[in-house]
Motif scaffolding. Structure first.
Motif, PDB file in Angstrom:
ATOM      1  N   HIS A  89      -9.887  -5.821   3.062  1.00  0.00           N
ATOM      2  CA  HIS A  89      -8.635  -6.005   2.307  1.00  0.00           C
ATOM      3  C   HIS A  89      -7.512  -6.481   3.231  1.00  0.00           C
ATOM      4  O   HIS A  89      -7.655  -6.467   4.456  1.00  0.00           O
ATOM      5  CB  HIS A  89      -8.222  -4.683   1.646  1.00  0.00           C
ATOM      6  CG  HIS A  89      -7.917  -3.584   2.629  1.00  0.00           C
ATOM      7  ND1 HIS A  89      -8.900  -2.870   3.283  1.00  0.00           N
ATOM      8  CD2 HIS A  89      -6.746  -3.094   3.090  1.00  0.00           C
ATOM      9  CE1 HIS A  89      -8.349  -1.991   4.089  1.00  0.00           C
ATOM     10  NE2 HIS A  89      -7.034  -2.108   4.012  1.00  0.00           N
TER      11      HIS A  89
ATOM     12  N   HIS B 267      -2.894  -6.313   3.347  1.00  0.00           N
ATOM     13  CA  HIS B 267      -1.790  -5.502   2.825  1.00  0.00           C
ATOM     14  C   HIS B 267      -0.719  -6.468   2.308  1.00  0.00           C
ATOM     15  O   HIS B 267       0.182  -6.864   3.066  1.00  0.00           O
ATOM     16  CB  HIS B 267      -1.225  -4.592   3.915  1.00  0.00           C
ATOM     17  CG  HIS B 267      -2.179  -3.518   4.350  1.00  0.00           C
ATOM     18  ND1 HIS B 267      -1.768  -2.282   4.786  1.00  0.00           N
ATOM     19  CD2 HIS B 267      -3.543  -3.477   4.403  1.00  0.00           C
ATOM     20  CE1 HIS B 267      -2.822  -1.540   5.090  1.00  0.00           C
ATOM     21  NE2 HIS B 267      -3.916  -2.252   4.881  1.00  0.00           N
TER      22      HIS B 267
ATOM     23  N   HIS C 172      -9.299  -6.726   7.004  1.00  0.00           N
ATOM     24  CA  HIS C 172      -9.926  -5.660   7.789  1.00  0.00           C
ATOM     25  C   HIS C 172     -10.600  -4.665   6.852  1.00  0.00           C
ATOM     26  O   HIS C 172     -10.279  -4.603   5.662  1.00  0.00           O
ATOM     27  CB  HIS C 172      -8.879  -4.944   8.652  1.00  0.00           C
ATOM     28  CG  HIS C 172      -7.765  -4.344   7.854  1.00  0.00           C
ATOM     29  ND1 HIS C 172      -6.754  -5.110   7.317  1.00  0.00           N
ATOM     30  CD2 HIS C 172      -7.525  -3.079   7.463  1.00  0.00           C
ATOM     31  CE1 HIS C 172      -5.925  -4.327   6.639  1.00  0.00           C
ATOM     32  NE2 HIS C 172      -6.368  -3.082   6.704  1.00  0.00           N
TER      33      HIS C 172
HETATM   34 FE   FE2 Z   1      -5.791  -1.451   5.520  1.00  0.00          FE
END
Ligand code: FE2
Length: 204
Positions: free
Chosen positions: A115, A117, A183
């Motif tokens: 994912h 952010h 990550h």
């Molecule tokens: Fe994360």
């Protein structure tokens, strides 16, 4: 001559040189306490963080509700300033501020898939408890979408030529990366809980 263009710097360092043991102990205690009393978070985690507990969906501003987490933020702020300086971001560092901060508790078998952010500038994690054999944090080469006929790299290729790099975290250390960096946290192979505190810094 070889020029290594467009690097993806990952920052990794001990949180503090002094008072770290005490602060880490308090963070551990509070994190475990939240995982017991945060009913909304427990429910959210059952749906979205299978097998583990995170306060991401319930209390994601811990730096504003706990003085212990506020202390943690004060330390992290300094590292973020250094990272911004290293990256030579053309921005007033005071405008890059912690927006969210939350707990992650991963028992044996828990994992968190790849994912990013979204909407943040710098993200990272402080490690509270990292038992032997616990998960790393695994980064993906951000150029992955552009590799058409690019051959794979040798298994033993140098780190800078790998397309996935794992960092073995150690309690007391923090990692910082730009928020667009994909990550994941692979499955926790330790029988003991892996405990960490993650955060986002946004451009305010
Ligand atoms: Fe994360």
């Amino acid at each position: 001559m070889i020029k290594n263009l467009f690097p993806s710097p990952i920052y990794y360092a001990p949180l503090a040189s002094r008072g770290l043991k005490k602060l880490n102990g308090e963070l551990l205690e509070e994190s475990l306490k939240f995982s017991q009393i945060d009913d909304a978070g427990i429910e959210w985690s059952e749906q979205n963080y299978r097998g583990g507990y995170t306060s991401y969906g319930s209390i994601a501003h811990l730096h504003q509700v706990s003085t212990t987490f506020e202390d943690l933020k004060t330390h992290i702020d300094k590292h973020v300033r250094q990272y911004i300086k290293y990256l030579e971001m053309d921005v007033d560092p005071k405008q890059i501020q912690m927006r969210t901060c939350w707990i992650n508790i991963m028992p044996a078998g828990a994992f968190h898939t790849m994912h990013i952010h979204p909407l943040s500038v710098i993200s990272g994690t402080y490690y509270v408890q990292t038992p032997k054999n616990c998960s790393s944090i695994k980064f993906e080469d951000p150029r992955m979408v552009g590799f058409m006929a690019s051959p794979p790299r040798k298994t033993k290729a140098q780190e800078r030529n790998q397309h996935f790099v794992e960092l073995k975290p150690q309690a007391g250390n923090l990692v910082l990366f730009e928020s667009w960096m994909r990550h994941e946290v692979p499955q926790n192979l330790s029988d003991t809980e892996r405990i960490s505190i993650s955060f986002n810094y946004d451009w305010m």
